[in-house]
Design a protein around this motif. Structure first.
Motif, PDB file in Angstrom:
ATOM      1  N   ARG A  14       0.874  -1.173   0.000  1.00  0.00           N
ATOM      2  CA  ARG A  14       0.000   0.000   0.000  1.00  0.00           C
ATOM      3  C   ARG A  14       0.912   1.225   0.000  1.00  0.00           C
ATOM      4  O   ARG A  14       1.827   1.323   0.815  1.00  0.00           O
ATOM      5  N   TYR A  16       1.860   5.341  -0.057  1.00  0.00           N
ATOM      6  CA  TYR A  16       1.490   6.654   0.461  1.00  0.00           C
ATOM      7  C   TYR A  16       2.543   7.661   0.009  1.00  0.00           C
ATOM      8  O   TYR A  16       3.699   7.302  -0.285  1.00  0.00           O
ATOM      9  N   ILE A  81       3.869  -1.334   3.710  1.00  0.00           N
ATOM     10  CA  ILE A  81       3.698   0.036   3.212  1.00  0.00           C
ATOM     11  C   ILE A  81       4.977   0.477   2.515  1.00  0.00           C
ATOM     12  O   ILE A  81       6.092   0.123   2.934  1.00  0.00           O
ATOM     13  N   GLY A  97      -2.971   5.088  -0.060  1.00  0.00           N
ATOM     14  CA  GLY A  97      -3.391   3.765   0.383  1.00  0.00           C
ATOM     15  C   GLY A  97      -3.670   2.794  -0.745  1.00  0.00           C
ATOM     16  O   GLY A  97      -4.090   1.650  -0.489  1.00  0.00           O
ATOM     17  N   LEU A  99      -2.945   0.150  -3.912  1.00  0.00           N
ATOM     18  CA  LEU A  99      -2.020  -0.980  -4.042  1.00  0.00           C
ATOM     19  C   LEU A  99      -1.111  -0.783  -5.253  1.00  0.00           C
ATOM     20  O   LEU A  99      -1.554  -0.378  -6.329  1.00  0.00           O
TER      21      LEU A  99
END
Length: 283
Positions: A14, A16, A81, A97, A99
């Motif tokens: 994920r 960010y 992450i 967030g 993928l």
């Protein structure tokens, strides 16, 4: 968990933006380049594989079928992450967030790249080529079609990667790469007005005197008015075939000679001779 297929690292994270990275340290340096931050588990997995250094990765958003390439800066992210520069998330059409698929790759070393600034403001930079080459030190690779962002003088400039050689994705770590530019997006060349070239006149310079004095410029003669022309006195004694030169147009006054003066005029050899002998006396 990361999986290895034939010594290839491949997993999903994920993602960010860097602004979401927790910690007291400012990580704005990540935004200035083309590298990501991955979790420590990725480093553990990569160390067990026969991965070619430098570590390069292919990022893919399967939902939008968009992909790019990057390097890795650190392995300090939370598990599951990864943190990406904002411009990279825009290229992949990823939201916070979302993928992303991360795969290890080997890329050829770059020899040539061409960029198109996305704004004419990029032309305001004094030496844009040097600025770009300095900014690319924070990048590990380039992908044709990406829009990268560089920071210069507290201003963000975006440039589209128009072409890379020898492949569409190349490594730019320790390479000798030629950089070229396309005209900026929205740039219009200034209109050129036709210039009238006058042929130079030969010998237009002014002469100089040897004594240093300035040569005076004689004014052009004024036009003659016919009323200013005075007619002369005709020669009434003119005869055909005879040329008379008149030295002075004014008549000379005649001198009046008296008779006494005429008598006293000097006449050459007009004196009387004198004899030493007296006349009438014989010797």
């Amino acid at each position: 968990m990361p999986r290895a297929f034939q010594n290839r690292f491949s997993t999903q994270y994920r993602c960010y933006s860097v602004s979401m990275l927790a910690g007291p340290n400012d990580r704005s340096d990540v935004e200035k380049g083309g590298k990501i931050i991955m979790p420590p588990s990725a480093l553990d997995q990569l160390s067990r594989l026969n991965i070619t250094y430098p570590m390069l990765f292919k990022l893919t958003n399967k939902n939008s079928d968009r992909m790019t390439h990057c390097g890795v800066l650190e392995f300090v992210a939370d598990e599951g992450i990864c943190y990406l520069p904002h411009w990279m998330m825009q290229n992949l059409l990823l939201e916070e967030g979302g993928l992303v698929q991360v795969e290890s790759v080997n890329l050829m070393v770059a020899t040539y790249s061409k960029f198109q600034p996305q704004s004419p403001d990029f032309l305001d930079i004094t030496n844009p080529k040097a600025v770009l080459e300095n900014a690319l030190r924070n990048f590990a690779c380039l992908t044709t079609g990406d829009v990268i962002a560089i920071n210069y003088n507290e201003k963000i400039y975006e440039l589209r990667v128009m072409e890379t050689k020898p492949d569409k994705a190349v490594s730019i770590i320790e390479c000798d790469m030629n950089v070229d530019f396309d005209a900026p997006l929205g740039y219009k060349e200034p209109e050129r007005r036709p210039q009238h070239h006058e042929e130079p006149t030969a010998f237009t310079g002014s002469g100089n005197r040897l004594d240093g004095k300035k040569k005076g410029i004689e004014p052009s003669p004024a036009p003659i008015d016919p009323s200013d022309i005075k007619r002369g006195i005709p020669n009434y004694d003119y005869k055909v075939g005879r040329i008379t030169f008149i030295r002075n147009s004014k008549p000379q006054p005649k001198k009046i000679i008296d008779d006494d003066d005429a008598m006293n005029r000097f006449i050459a050899f007009s004196g009387e001779g004198q004899s030493l002998r007296k006349k009438g006396r014989k010797p």
